[in-house]
Design an enzyme around this catalytic site. Structure first.
Site, PDB file in Angstrom:
ATOM      1  N   HIS A  74     148.146  21.727 120.477  1.00 52.13           N
ATOM      2  CA  HIS A  74     147.318  21.162 121.555  1.00 52.13           C
ATOM      3  C   HIS A  74     147.232  22.085 122.774  1.00 52.13           C
ATOM      4  O   HIS A  74     146.361  21.896 123.629  1.00 52.13           O
ATOM      5  CB  HIS A  74     147.850  19.804 121.988  1.00 52.13           C
ATOM      6  CG  HIS A  74     147.662  18.722 120.970  1.00 52.13           C
ATOM      7  ND1 HIS A  74     146.432  18.423 120.432  1.00 52.13           N
ATOM      8  CD2 HIS A  74     148.562  17.894 120.385  1.00 52.13           C
ATOM      9  CE1 HIS A  74     146.566  17.435 119.561  1.00 52.13           C
ATOM     10  NE2 HIS A  74     147.850  17.109 119.502  1.00 52.13           N
ATOM     11  N   ASP A  90     147.857  18.246 110.904  1.00 47.70           N
ATOM     12  CA  ASP A  90     148.416  17.236 111.795  1.00 47.70           C
ATOM     13  C   ASP A  90     147.364  16.128 111.928  1.00 47.70           C
ATOM     14  O   ASP A  90     146.171  16.375 111.755  1.00 47.70           O
ATOM     15  CB  ASP A  90     148.704  17.875 113.154  1.00 47.70           C
ATOM     16  CG  ASP A  90     149.408  16.944 114.118  1.00 47.70           C
ATOM     17  OD1 ASP A  90     150.641  17.003 114.195  1.00 47.70           O
ATOM     18  OD2 ASP A  90     148.715  16.155 114.795  1.00 47.70           O
ATOM     19  N   HIS A 136     146.302  14.754 114.551  1.00 44.49           N
ATOM     20  CA  HIS A 136     145.483  14.939 115.749  1.00 44.49           C
ATOM     21  C   HIS A 136     144.803  16.308 115.746  1.00 44.49           C
ATOM     22  O   HIS A 136     145.396  17.300 115.335  1.00 44.49           O
ATOM     23  CB  HIS A 136     146.351  14.787 117.009  1.00 44.49           C
ATOM     24  CG  HIS A 136     147.072  13.479 117.043  1.00 44.49           C
ATOM     25  ND1 HIS A 136     148.374  13.348 116.600  1.00 44.49           N
ATOM     26  CD2 HIS A 136     146.673  12.252 117.442  1.00 44.49           C
ATOM     27  CE1 HIS A 136     148.751  12.081 116.740  1.00 44.49           C
ATOM     28  NE2 HIS A 136     147.741  11.401 117.242  1.00 44.49           N
ATOM     29  N   ASP A 175     152.423  13.076 111.200  1.00 46.83           N
ATOM     30  CA  ASP A 175     151.866  11.882 111.820  1.00 46.83           C
ATOM     31  C   ASP A 175     150.663  11.366 111.037  1.00 46.83           C
ATOM     32  O   ASP A 175     150.035  10.371 111.432  1.00 46.83           O
ATOM     33  CB  ASP A 175     151.507  12.129 113.287  1.00 46.83           C
ATOM     34  CG  ASP A 175     150.871  13.476 113.537  1.00 46.83           C
ATOM     35  OD1 ASP A 175     150.545  14.183 112.567  1.00 46.83           O
ATOM     36  OD2 ASP A 175     150.694  13.835 114.718  1.00 46.83           O
TER      37      ASP A 175
END
Length: 378
Positions: free
Chosen positions: A187, A230, A232, A317
């Protein structure tokens, strides 16, 4: 052969976040890594400890900063190193306190670039985009240790990045390294922290790979593929390589989920890099069959690109019960995901970087399942 790297300093970072309207201990916690390590140590896998200290290995630290600066702003990196001590000296926090931003950078209509505010308290929001990336007394040590693991992984795969007596030895038998990076990285866009990420470990790995190639008089512009699985979207990785035709970024992620403003299918790259950014959003709760369809397409793109070095941003996740996301993926599915990935790109040197995953009680078994699938091919 697959090697696993770990640095104990990655356990030092333990901070807080604002999730919804509540100030809570950050879900990205040392317990995640401890659960993975426990599972690995009870298995047949060998975990190699890499203990890096910026104070005792100044040459390595300088090299690490130089590589990181290729994709990260110098003032941002300085902020990460000094902000906790600055807040402590200014009386803004107690020694056990945590740096969290109050006011964020906003674009203006003046056309003038926004400069970091002079106020120490305000700068935290200039160098972050959310409230999930607190900084405490030991955060910087963990951030640097995590970043160093990405470089150590490249060292093992190439043997050319740094040559000194204490370097992690390269081995012709090692074609995959799993770096237990914590904090994660995808991120971070090189100028802001967010989503638990402070340095983009995938971007750093690309810089280290290119430095290694340059040192070997090889093709500096060797094609790098980044597979981000991931839950996200890796907004930071996309941002860093959006104009780079020598990096293909492919992401399978939750549609309309955090970080909310990136990850659409029409974000395809800029200029000569048009087509080298591939986003494959998928609705929350999608089945493993739907996920596999996206994965098959992602792997086809990486093969067609003729990927010469593969970076996998690996998040768990995607697990069905994860509190921050989730598809209908169960423990046994990670084995098939890994097997399919390695079969498609067999022979390509690969660096796997740990990203998210927050179901502590199942995290270790999920990692073991993925490694089982990967090793079944190599």
């Amino acid at each position: 052969m697959l090697a696993i790297l770990y640095d104990p300093d990655c356990l030092l970072h333990e901070t807080v976040e604002i999730l919804g309207s509540k100030l809570i201990p950050a879900l990205e916690s040392p317990a995640r890594l401890e659960a993975i390590l426990k599972a690995l140590r009870l298995s047949e896998h060998d975990v190699r400890t890499v203990q890096f200290s910026s104070s005792t290995d100044e040459e390595r630290f300088t090299q690490l900063l130089s590589l990181t600066s290729q994709t990260h702003k110098h003032d941002y990196l300085a902020h990460l190193q000094t902000v906790y001590d600055e807040w402590l000296s200014a009386g803004l926090i107690e020694r056990e306190g945590h740096v969290l931003p109050e006011c964020f950078y906003l674009p203006t209509s003046t056309g003038k670039p926004m400069r970091p505010p002079k106020d120490t308290f305000a700068r935290a929001g200039y160098y972050a985009f959310d409230m999930s990336s607190g900084i405490m007394s030991e955060s910087y040590r963990a951030i640097v240790a995590s970043a160093n693991l990405a470089c150590e992984g490249v060292d093992m795969l190439t043997g050319d990045y740094r040559k000194r007596a204490t370097s992690t030895p390269a081995s012709s038998d090692v074609d995959t390294v799993f770096a237990l990076c914590r904090p994660p990285g995808h991120h971070c866009d090189g100028r802001r922290a967010g989503g638990y990420c402070y340095i983009n470990n995938a971007a750093l790995a690309v810089s280290a790979w290119r430095a290694s190639n340059a040192g070997a008089n090889a093709d500096v512009n060797a094609k790098v593929g980044i597979l981000d699985i991931d839950f996200h979207h890796g907004n930071g990785t996309q941002e860093i390589f959006y104009s780079d035709p020598d990096v293909l970024y492919v992401s399978i992620h939750g549609e309309d989920e955090f970080p909310y403003y990136t990850g659409a299918e029409d974000e395809r790259g800029l200029g000569v890099a048009q087509g080298t950014n591939v986003n494959l959003p998928l609705k929350v709760g999608s089945s493993i069959e739907e996920y596999t369809e996206k994965l098959d397409y992602a792997l086809t793109k990486l093969v067609e690109y003729e990927t010469e070095f593969l970076v996998v941003s690996l998040g768990f996740d995607t697990y069905h019960s994860d509190p921050l996301g989730g598809f209908q993926i169960h423990t046994e599915d990670y084995e098939s995901i890994a097997k399919k990935t390695r079969q498609s790109l067999k022979g390509v040197p690969a660096l796997i970087l740990l990203e998210g995953g927050y179901v502590i009680e199942d995290l270790g078994n999920n990692v073991l399942s993925f490694l089982k699938g990967w090793k079944s091919v190599i």
